[in-house]
Design an enzyme around this catalytic site. Structure first.
Site, PDB file in Angstrom:
ATOM      1  N   HIS A 208     -43.327  -8.074  -6.858  1.00  0.00           N
ATOM      2  CA  HIS A 208     -41.947  -8.348  -7.253  1.00  0.00           C
ATOM      3  C   HIS A 208     -41.945  -9.697  -7.989  1.00  0.00           C
ATOM      4  O   HIS A 208     -42.782 -10.553  -7.707  1.00  0.00           O
ATOM      5  CB  HIS A 208     -41.112  -8.439  -5.966  1.00  0.00           C
ATOM      6  CG  HIS A 208     -39.637  -8.576  -6.164  1.00  0.00           C
ATOM      7  ND1 HIS A 208     -39.035  -9.782  -6.455  1.00  0.00           N
ATOM      8  CD2 HIS A 208     -38.642  -7.672  -6.098  1.00  0.00           C
ATOM      9  CE1 HIS A 208     -37.726  -9.603  -6.551  1.00  0.00           C
ATOM     10  NE2 HIS A 208     -37.457  -8.323  -6.337  1.00  0.00           N
TER      11      HIS A 208
ATOM     12  N   CYS B  51     -37.209  -5.604 -10.787  1.00  0.00           N
ATOM     13  CA  CYS B  51     -37.832  -6.943 -10.717  1.00  0.00           C
ATOM     14  C   CYS B  51     -39.344  -6.832 -10.613  1.00  0.00           C
ATOM     15  O   CYS B  51     -39.989  -7.586  -9.857  1.00  0.00           O
ATOM     16  CB  CYS B  51     -37.280  -7.759  -9.548  1.00  0.00           C
ATOM     17  SG  CYS B  51     -35.524  -8.040  -9.667  1.00  0.00           S
TER      18      CYS B  51
ATOM     19  N   GLN C 241     -40.619  -5.546   2.134  1.00  0.00           N
ATOM     20  CA  GLN C 241     -40.460  -4.081   2.252  1.00  0.00           C
ATOM     21  C   GLN C 241     -41.261  -3.518   3.429  1.00  0.00           C
ATOM     22  O   GLN C 241     -41.386  -2.294   3.539  1.00  0.00           O
ATOM     23  CB  GLN C 241     -40.891  -3.384   0.948  1.00  0.00           C
ATOM     24  CG  GLN C 241     -40.117  -3.796  -0.285  1.00  0.00           C
ATOM     25  CD  GLN C 241     -38.666  -3.317  -0.286  1.00  0.00           C
ATOM     26  OE1 GLN C 241     -38.244  -2.540   0.567  1.00  0.00           O
ATOM     27  NE2 GLN C 241     -37.884  -3.785  -1.250  1.00  0.00           N
TER      28      GLN C 241
ATOM     29  N   LYS D  33     -32.476  -6.891   4.081  1.00  0.00           N
ATOM     30  CA  LYS D  33     -33.173  -5.605   3.923  1.00  0.00           C
ATOM     31  C   LYS D  33     -33.467  -4.967   5.276  1.00  0.00           C
ATOM     32  O   LYS D  33     -34.181  -3.968   5.362  1.00  0.00           O
ATOM     33  CB  LYS D  33     -34.486  -5.806   3.156  1.00  0.00           C
ATOM     34  CG  LYS D  33     -34.270  -6.193   1.685  1.00  0.00           C
ATOM     35  CD  LYS D  33     -35.584  -6.193   0.959  1.00  0.00           C
ATOM     36  CE  LYS D  33     -35.541  -6.951  -0.355  1.00  0.00           C
ATOM     37  NZ  LYS D  33     -34.770  -6.288  -1.397  1.00  0.00           N
TER      38      LYS D  33
ATOM     39  N   ASP E 203     -46.087 -10.823   1.291  1.00  0.00           N
ATOM     40  CA  ASP E 203     -44.685 -10.561   0.990  1.00  0.00           C
ATOM     41  C   ASP E 203     -44.308  -9.305   1.773  1.00  0.00           C
ATOM     42  O   ASP E 203     -44.680  -8.191   1.401  1.00  0.00           O
ATOM     43  CB  ASP E 203     -44.510 -10.353  -0.523  1.00  0.00           C
ATOM     44  CG  ASP E 203     -43.089  -9.944  -0.889  1.00  0.00           C
ATOM     45  OD1 ASP E 203     -42.304  -9.622   0.026  1.00  0.00           O
ATOM     46  OD2 ASP E 203     -42.771  -9.928  -2.095  1.00  0.00           O
TER      47      ASP E 203
HETATM   48  N1  7TS Z   1     -40.450  -9.021  -2.556  1.00  0.00           N
HETATM   49  C1  7TS Z   1     -40.249  -7.693  -2.539  1.00  0.00           C
HETATM   50  C2  7TS Z   1     -41.410  -6.772  -2.311  1.00  0.00           C
HETATM   51  C3  7TS Z   1     -38.966  -7.191  -2.736  1.00  0.00           C
HETATM   52  O1  7TS Z   1     -38.770  -5.878  -2.714  1.00  0.00           O
HETATM   53  C4  7TS Z   1     -37.893  -8.099  -2.953  1.00  0.00           C
HETATM   54  C5  7TS Z   1     -36.508  -7.626  -3.252  1.00  0.00           C
HETATM   55  C6  7TS Z   1     -38.154  -9.465  -2.915  1.00  0.00           C
HETATM   56  C7  7TS Z   1     -39.447  -9.892  -2.726  1.00  0.00           C
HETATM   57  C8  7TS Z   1     -37.076 -10.490  -3.077  1.00  0.00           C
HETATM   58  O2  7TS Z   1     -36.232 -10.466  -1.965  1.00  0.00           O
HETATM   59  P1  7TS Z   1     -34.912 -11.334  -1.936  1.00  0.00           P
HETATM   60  O3  7TS Z   1     -34.209 -10.890  -0.690  1.00  0.00           O
HETATM   61  O4  7TS Z   1     -35.318 -12.763  -1.883  1.00  0.00           O
HETATM   62  O5  7TS Z   1     -34.146 -11.006  -3.177  1.00  0.00           O
HETATM   63  N2  7TS Z   1     -36.449  -6.332  -3.808  1.00  0.00           N
HETATM   64  C9  7TS Z   1     -35.370  -5.782  -4.382  1.00  0.00           C
HETATM   65  C10 7TS Z   1     -35.418  -4.490  -4.918  1.00  0.00           C
HETATM   66  O6  7TS Z   1     -36.404  -3.769  -4.900  1.00  0.00           O
HETATM   67  N3  7TS Z   1     -34.197  -4.206  -5.425  1.00  0.00           N
HETATM   68  O7  7TS Z   1     -33.409  -5.261  -5.247  1.00  0.00           O
HETATM   69  C11 7TS Z   1     -34.118  -6.250  -4.593  1.00  0.00           C
END
Ligand code: 7TS
Length: 489
Positions: free
Chosen positions: A202, A446, A283, A306, A280
């Site tokens: 990401h 992203c 997910q 999430k 990371d």
């Molecule tokens: N890493 C992964 C693997 C992610 O899926 C996401 C967000 C992030 C980092 C960033 O997370 P945040 O909470 O700091 O924004 N992924 C997604 C997505 O797949 N669609 O919207 C956000």
């Protein structure tokens, strides 16, 4: 084993003076901090009063009857009865009707919906015990502090951290990774050093490292992916052996392909070269049992929103010895022991990294979310999603003109299904699905480098969570077939 008793660990804000030498020797040989510990005064007694317990709050929110970390984590991860219809009743938003159809929410990889328990706890906090934490000596401040620290302990139990002191509240995965890049990275990464990433990251696990590499004169090395969305292990091995690698950072589960990476094995290999690893887990932690001691990762990042929690709250886990040797990320109130005109000294982790008034309500809400997913059982959640993913691969795979990206075998992936149909743009597809009350994400997710690798500009993505059903997958399939007829595929 140095696991602490939870009751003691979770309710204490007392801190011991850090020994930079001890912290440095505990880190990996090639990854030792060059600037261990800024001025930590000796013989400083903590100024923060340990919070009093808040029995009503704690009794409701702890996993009762489990004295030790291991048992508590096992309870959270274990298999229990699971009834998706009952689960659905816990999520008020699922009663919504969109374009005359019941909402089919298939975008949980972006953010999950929130159960009533979490929403109610946020309201209860603001209605009954809203106060700043760690500073008031009055009743409601002590209640807020106790709930905030109990949330930290719950998160430690969820991922089997050695201690709640290894859990730092941040805004989300993005901030957690930036914290590591700026604090650990600027201390440990220098001219000519390398950082290993993968092509399926990401943006939030790419851009912070680009910024660091540019500033320090370091370089990034990417592990490629196969056509069916798995990491090319040989790339990793070669990069690792090329020398001067200071960090490996990789996603546990791809937010586009759903690939579950064998991070445990990669961590073993990286450690053999004295190289720490950041996982990371945005997910993975919400969807499967994750045990940081078993993985032996050095850093792990994830987001509360999430996993049924509020937005604006997330977690950085890091090993205690590493946190102790890292300089602060932000400066300000609450992270200090003493401030003088020209120098200051700070508290031990995690407080060293929590400057200013943090997202107190968010942390407490996340604590409730941990209770919720723990109650369902992480093993159950994983199994439920696995069944839905297999079902979705089977049903969607038969839709004319569809191409699903990532692992072909649904048993080797999580509940994320990215696809395209013919040359229909993903946004057009998502708009059509919305007409049928189906919420999916479209775009590059992203992950533009991954899109480039796949040779597409965007995909449509359906992602499932605890509340999704086979019926919703059927509706998605029918809606895609309707789109196929409209676009004459
Ligand atoms: N890493 C992964 C693997 C992610 O899926 C996401 C967000 C992030 C980092 C960033 O997370 P945040 O909470 O700091 O924004 N992924 C997604 C997505 O797949 N669609 O919207 C956000």
């Amino acid at each position: 084993m140095s696991r602490q008793r939870w009751a003691a660990a979770s309710n204490s804000t007392s801190q011991k003076a850090t020994s930079p030498a001890a912290a440095a020797t505990a880190s990996y040989p090639k990854a030792r901090n060059k600037l261990p510990g800024l001025a930590v005064p000796k013989n400083t007694t903590p100024t923060t009063k340990p919070p009093l317990t808040f029995p009503g709050q704690l009794a409701q929110s702890t996993v009762r009857g489990y004295a030790t970390q291991k048992q508590a984590t096992a309870y959270i991860h274990e298999k229990k009865p699971f009834d998706v219809e009952r689960v659905r009743h816990d999520f008020p938003i699922l009663k919504r009707v969109i374009n005359g159809k019941p909402l089919a929410y298939l975008d949980s990889a972006a953010t999950t919906q929130k159960p009533r328990d979490v929403i109610d706890e946020l309201t209860r906090f603001y209605n009954e015990y809203n106060a700043n934490v760690h500073r008031g000596v009055y009743k409601i401040s002590e209640e807020a502090t106790a709930a905030y620290e109990e949330a930290r302990a719950k998160i430690a139990r969820l991922i089997n951290a050695n201690s709640p002191n290894e859990i730092i509240f941040v805004r989300g995965t993005t901030e957690a990774i930036n914290l590591v890049a700026q604090s650990w990275g600027r201390t440990n990464v220098g001219l000519g050093d390398g950082i290993i990433l993968t092509e399926m990251e990401h943006h939030s696990n790419i851009v912070p490292w680009q910024l660091l590499a540019k500033e320090r004169g370091a370089h990034l090395k990417y592990v490629g992916i196969t056509d069916d969305g798995h990491l090319v292990h040989e790339d990793f091995r070669q990069h690792l052996e090329s020398g001067s690698i200071k960090l490996v950072t990789m996603t546990h589960v791809s937010n586009v392909l759903g690939t579950i990476n064998p991070v445990r094995e990669y961590i073993r290999e990286a450690h053999k070269q004295g190289c720490p690893v950041l996982v990371d887990a945005a997910q993975s932690v919400p969807h499967m049992p994750v045990d940081v001691q078993d993985l032996d990762c050095d850093f792990l990042a994830f987001s509360g929103h999430k996993m049924c929690g509020p937005t604006g709250i997330g977690i950085l886990y890091a090993k205690k010895s590493i946190l102790q040797a890292m300089p602060p990320y932000h400066g300000g109130g609450e992270m200090i022991r003493e401030v003088h005109l020209y120098e200051s000294a700070w508290k031990d982790p995690p407080y060293k990294f929590e400057a200013g008034t943090t997202n107190i309500a968010g942390a407490i809400g996340l604590g409730k979310a941990v209770d919720y997913v723990s109650g369902l059982g992480l093993r159950n959640i994983q199994e439920h999603e696995q069944e839905l993913t297999e079902y979705a691969h089977d049903r969607l795979g038969k839709v004319k003109g569809i191409r699903i990206y990532g692992p072909e075998n649904p048993r080797t992936k999580s509940g994320v299904i990215s696809f395209n149909m013919g040359d229909v743009h993903a946004h057009d597809m998502a708009t059509l699905l919305d007409e049928d009350g189906i919420a999916v994400r479209s775009g590059h997710h992203c992950a533009q480098p991954l899109m480039e690798r796949l040779g597409v500009s965007s995909t449509t993505r359906a992602s499932v969570y605890v509340y999704n059903t086979e019926d919703e997958i059927d509706r998605l399939t029918q809606s895609l077939e309707r789109a196929g007829r409209i676009f004459k595929l």
